[in-house]
Scaffold this motif. Structure first.
Motif, PDB file in Angstrom:
ATOM      1  N   LYS A 123     -32.085  26.592  13.762  1.00 42.74           N
ATOM      2  CA  LYS A 123     -31.605  25.226  14.009  1.00 42.74           C
ATOM      3  C   LYS A 123     -32.301  24.211  13.107  1.00 42.74           C
ATOM      4  N   LEU A 124     -33.560  24.506  12.781  1.00 49.33           N
ATOM      5  CA  LEU A 124     -34.358  23.570  11.982  1.00 49.33           C
ATOM      6  C   LEU A 124     -33.952  23.560  10.510  1.00 49.33           C
ATOM      7  N   LEU A 125     -33.585  24.725   9.965  1.00 48.06           N
ATOM      8  CA  LEU A 125     -33.357  24.861   8.524  1.00 48.06           C
ATOM      9  C   LEU A 125     -32.317  23.903   7.941  1.00 48.06           C
ATOM     10  N   PRO A 126     -31.100  23.771   8.538  1.00 45.79           N
ATOM     11  CA  PRO A 126     -30.092  22.883   7.920  1.00 45.79           C
ATOM     12  C   PRO A 126     -30.564  21.438   7.781  1.00 45.79           C
ATOM     13  N   SER A 127     -31.097  20.861   8.877  1.00 44.23           N
ATOM     14  CA  SER A 127     -31.563  19.469   8.824  1.00 44.23           C
ATOM     15  C   SER A 127     -32.762  19.327   7.897  1.00 44.23           C
ATOM     16  N   LEU A 128     -33.612  20.363   7.869  1.00 44.61           N
ATOM     17  CA  LEU A 128     -34.787  20.341   6.993  1.00 44.61           C
ATOM     18  C   LEU A 128     -34.363  20.392   5.521  1.00 44.61           C
ATOM     19  N   PHE A 129     -33.335  21.171   5.229  1.00 45.26           N
ATOM     20  CA  PHE A 129     -32.814  21.255   3.859  1.00 45.26           C
ATOM     21  C   PHE A 129     -32.280  19.900   3.403  1.00 45.26           C
ATOM     22  N   ILE A 130     -31.512  19.251   4.269  1.00 47.39           N
ATOM     23  CA  ILE A 130     -30.945  17.935   3.929  1.00 47.39           C
ATOM     24  C   ILE A 130     -32.063  16.916   3.738  1.00 47.39           C
ATOM     25  N   LEU A 131     -33.069  16.957   4.631  1.00 49.39           N
ATOM     26  CA  LEU A 131     -34.204  16.032   4.513  1.00 49.39           C
ATOM     27  C   LEU A 131     -34.947  16.256   3.203  1.00 49.39           C
ATOM     28  N   SER A 160     -42.489  13.338   6.963  1.00 46.74           N
ATOM     29  CA  SER A 160     -41.120  13.348   7.490  1.00 46.74           C
ATOM     30  C   SER A 160     -40.648  14.716   7.994  1.00 46.74           C
ATOM     31  N   PRO A 161     -40.949  15.857   7.318  1.00 44.84           N
ATOM     32  CA  PRO A 161     -40.510  17.156   7.864  1.00 44.84           C
ATOM     33  C   PRO A 161     -41.157  17.484   9.207  1.00 44.84           C
ATOM     34  N   ILE A 162     -42.421  17.136   9.372  1.00 44.10           N
ATOM     35  CA  ILE A 162     -43.138  17.408  10.617  1.00 44.10           C
ATOM     36  C   ILE A 162     -42.588  16.551  11.747  1.00 44.10           C
ATOM     37  N   ILE A 163     -42.334  15.286  11.446  1.00 41.49           N
ATOM     38  CA  ILE A 163     -41.755  14.376  12.446  1.00 41.49           C
ATOM     39  C   ILE A 163     -40.364  14.857  12.847  1.00 41.49           C
ATOM     40  N   ALA A 165     -39.213  17.891  12.860  1.00 37.97           N
ATOM     41  CA  ALA A 165     -39.287  19.123  13.638  1.00 37.97           C
ATOM     42  C   ALA A 165     -39.776  18.897  15.068  1.00 37.97           C
ATOM     43  N   PHE A 166     -40.750  18.008  15.239  1.00 36.03           N
ATOM     44  CA  PHE A 166     -41.409  17.887  16.536  1.00 36.03           C
ATOM     45  C   PHE A 166     -40.942  16.685  17.359  1.00 36.03           C
ATOM     46  N   GLN A 167     -40.380  15.683  16.711  1.00 40.33           N
ATOM     47  CA  GLN A 167     -39.898  14.527  17.450  1.00 40.33           C
ATOM     48  C   GLN A 167     -38.386  14.592  17.693  1.00 40.33           C
ATOM     49  N   LYS A 168     -37.713  15.527  17.011  1.00 35.81           N
ATOM     50  CA  LYS A 168     -36.255  15.676  17.138  1.00 35.81           C
ATOM     51  C   LYS A 168     -35.525  14.381  16.763  1.00 35.81           C
ATOM     52  N   ASN A 169     -36.094  13.653  15.806  1.00 36.87           N
ATOM     53  CA  ASN A 169     -35.482  12.405  15.361  1.00 36.87           C
ATOM     54  C   ASN A 169     -34.365  12.679  14.367  1.00 36.87           C
ATOM     55  N   THR A 170     -33.604  11.645  14.056  1.00 35.52           N
ATOM     56  CA  THR A 170     -32.622  11.755  12.989  1.00 35.52           C
ATOM     57  C   THR A 170     -33.350  11.755  11.643  1.00 35.52           C
ATOM     58  N   LEU A 171     -32.630  12.078  10.591  1.00 37.17           N
ATOM     59  CA  LEU A 171     -33.244  12.130   9.266  1.00 37.17           C
ATOM     60  C   LEU A 171     -33.828  10.777   8.863  1.00 37.17           C
ATOM     61  N   ILE A 172     -33.040   9.729   9.069  1.00 37.45           N
ATOM     62  CA  ILE A 172     -33.479   8.381   8.669  1.00 37.45           C
ATOM     63  C   ILE A 172     -34.674   7.932   9.494  1.00 37.45           C
ATOM     64  N   ASP A 173     -34.647   8.218  10.795  1.00 41.09           N
ATOM     65  CA  ASP A 173     -35.775   7.843  11.658  1.00 41.09           C
ATOM     66  C   ASP A 173     -37.049   8.583  11.256  1.00 41.09           C
TER      67      ASP A 173
END
Length: 247
Positions: A123-131, A160-163, A165-173
């Protein structure tokens, strides 16, 4: 709670010393991903020779270098650059996701089953790739203007990658929070990021000037070493973020 660089370094050292085998294994896998993608890329050798012969570096600017190329060379360079960016983002995303998943597993007192970790990782990989893609574009724009804006942006975006993963924030946040926190703790975040950049620079300079071994083997060794030190940086930043949340 007052956060010090000495405390962070000690915590990072203890974590790395205990999990060095796992970190090294993850770094090797990420390096093999880079090598595999690099083997699949079939660049125009003329473009490679231009870059390796420092024609790119000796140009007055990137635009000067591109303007002196033919249409065929421009298309070949664009294709090669695109594949290299994908290679970099893919291996970096895998490395980041793996280290963050490892930290999540070791930080959880309940010790979630392996299936949970695999789901978390997937679940983490797609959003992490975009970030990573967004961060890379922003940082590269900074480096295009001058080296110091690029370094400054690298420091601001480091958390930003750590935030994410652990805060479940949006990319911009995640990016916004990283900038806010890193600006406040510039000395702590900057120390880690600058150390990482210096290590990467010296490793690249030393290993790429070795002409006695095969280039592919040197590329693999270089990637493994860079991945190990990047993993250490992520652990350092993660530990900082955990302490920051307690303040």
């Amino acid at each position: 709670m007052f956060i010090t660089i000495r405390e962070l370094c000690n915590d990072t050292y203890h974590f790395v010393s205990k999990e060095i085998k796992t970190i090294f294994l993850i770094s090797i896998i990420a390096a093999f991903i880079s090598v595999l993608i690099n083997m699949l890329i079939k660049p125009d050798m003329h473009i490679i020779s231009m870059i390796e012969n420092n024609k790119f570096i000796n140009s007055h600017s990137v635009f000067d270098f591109i303007n002196n190329m033919t249409e065929y060379e421009k298309k070949a360079l664009l294709r090669y650059s695109t594949f290299k960016i994908i290679e970099f983002l893919t291996s970096k995303t895998f490395l980041l996701g793996s280290i963050i998943t490892l930290i999540t597993y070791l930080s959880d007192n309940k010790k979630q089953p392996i299936t949970f970790l695999m789901i978390f990782f997937a679940k983490l990989l797609p959003s992490l790739f975009i970030l990573n893609c967004i961060n890379n574009i922003i940082i590269q724009i900074g480096f295009m203007f001058f080296i110091f804006p690029g370094i400054f942006l690298s420091i601001l975006l480091a958390l930003s990658p750590i935030i994410l993963a652990f805060q479940k924030n949006t990319l911009i946040d995640s990016i916004r929070m990283s900038i806010s926190i890193s600006w406040k703790y510039m000395n702590i975040i900057g120390t880690g990021v600058l150390f990482w950049m210096c290590v990467k620079f010296f490793l690249t300079k030393i290993l790429l000037n070795i002409h006695l071994m095969n280039k592919s083997f040197i590329f693999l060794i270089l990637n493994i070493n860079i991945n190990v030190f990047f993993s250490i940086l992520i652990i350092y930043l993660f530990r900082f973020y955990m302490l920051f949340q307690r303040t």
